[in-house]
Design a protein around this motif. Structure first.
Motif, short mmCIF file in Angstrom:
data_model
loop_
_atom_site.label_atom_id
_atom_site.label_comp_id
_atom_site.label_asym_id
_atom_site.label_seq_id
_atom_site.Cartn_x
_atom_site.Cartn_y
_atom_site.Cartn_z
N LEU A 99 -2.07 -15.33 -41.25
CA LEU A 99 -1.80 -14.62 -42.50
C LEU A 99 -2.39 -13.21 -42.47
O LEU A 99 -1.90 -12.32 -43.18
N GLY A 100 -3.42 -13.01 -41.67
CA GLY A 100 -4.00 -11.68 -41.57
C GLY A 100 -3.07 -10.65 -40.97
O GLY A 100 -3.27 -9.44 -41.14
N ARG A 101 -2.03 -11.08 -40.28
CA ARG A 101 -1.10 -10.14 -39.66
C ARG A 101 0.03 -9.73 -40.60
O ARG A 101 0.71 -8.73 -40.36
N TYR A 102 0.24 -10.46 -41.70
CA TYR A 102 1.42 -10.23 -42.53
C TYR A 102 1.46 -8.85 -43.22
O TYR A 102 2.55 -8.30 -43.41
N PRO A 103 0.33 -8.24 -43.58
CA PRO A 103 0.44 -6.90 -44.13
C PRO A 103 1.06 -5.88 -43.19
O PRO A 103 1.56 -4.84 -43.62
N HIS A 104 1.05 -6.18 -41.89
CA HIS A 104 1.59 -5.26 -40.89
C HIS A 104 3.05 -5.53 -40.57
O HIS A 104 3.65 -4.81 -39.76
N LEU A 105 3.64 -6.55 -41.19
CA LEU A 105 5.02 -6.93 -40.89
C LEU A 105 5.97 -6.46 -41.98
O LEU A 105 5.58 -6.32 -43.14
#
Length: 272
Positions: A99-105
């Protein structure tokens, strides 16, 4: 980029838990926010990651007011480990960290192999890789805390906000977690209860009492007998660690003559 609190007041209903806080935190600083229960530590941190809007003043990251920016843009810059982050108990640990990667997607993007590498590295660094495939509901409080730290690291933020990051952790993992975040080279703002850990790892300590900044500066400037007595209602002193020379905090009940000397005055207060 600087993180700036400009006259920030915040709270709930009629209660202002934070009152007129003005601080400038330089890039790469490790700032420990300390104070007794109910002094406003968590409230102040929530204004940074958009969990609680200030009633007055502004929180700025560089030139941008975080409350005027898009939520996704703030999430790309600010990683969070909060006290009340359950993390989704139906998730596996790896799914939670992803979930930590979702702001970058983008809206329809999926995690790439590069994203998965970031997730795996974050879990390894936070000591959570060993239970990557276990459900969060099966983990201890300390293990979940390590997963949530890994999720914040997976965001690759420029500012890391930590609300009691050592909560539930045993001594070895307390030291490992704070050593890790201190080594990242990014801005860290952490609410800490344990003054000994704050003195050991923070470059700057901000002491709050009743929502106001009482003292701010390097650990040896802030952790004085007057602050121990007037803010924490204990006696205390700071001594060098006999092994590495870093500051260690010794606390005791009030009563010794040195505990009654001096008061917290304007000389203890400064903007960092």
């Amino acid at each position: 980029m600087n993180l700036v609190f400009d006259g920030v007041s915040a709270g709930y209903a009629e209660v202002r838990a934070v009152q007129d806080v003005t601080l400038t935190i330089a890039p790469g600083e490790f700032v420990a926010v300390v104070g007794p229960n109910g002094c406003g530590k968590s409230t102040l941190l929530k204004t940074v990651y958009r969990a609680l809007r200030p009633r007055a003043g502004a929180v700025r990251l560089g030139d941008d007011d975080v409350w005027a920016a898009r939520r996704r843009d703030v999430a790309r810059q600010v990683g969070v480990l909060g006290q009340d982050q359950a993390g989704g108990y139906d998730f596996t640990a790896r799914e939670a960290v992803r979930l930590g990667r979702y702001p970058h997607l983008g809206a329809f993007d999926r995690l790439t192999a590069a994203d998965e590498e970031v997730v795996a590295e974050a879990m390894t660094r936070a000591g959570a890789a060993e239970f990557a495939n276990r459900a969060l509901s099966t983990l201890s409080g300390g293990e979940r805390q390590r997963v949530l730290l890994a999720r914040a690291l997976a965001q690759q933020p420029r500012v890391l906000v930590l609300d009691e990051p050592t909560n539930h952790l045993d001594p070895a993992h307390q030291i490992a977690a704070l050593s890790l975040v201190a080594s990242l080279g990014i801005t860290v703002v952490a609410a800490l209860h344990t003054l000994d850990l704050a003195a050991r790892y923070a470059t700057t300590i901000v002491a709050l009492k009743a929502g106001r900044v009482v003292a701010a500066g390097p650990p040896l400037d802030v952790l004085t007998p007057a602050v121990f007595r007037d803010v924490f209602e204990v006696g205390g002193s700071v001594v060098p660690d006999p092994v590495d020379g870093r500051p260690r905090v010794l606390l005791r009940e009030l009563g010794a003559p040195e505990d009654r000397k001096g008061n917290v005055s304007a000389s203890n207060r400064r903007v960092v």
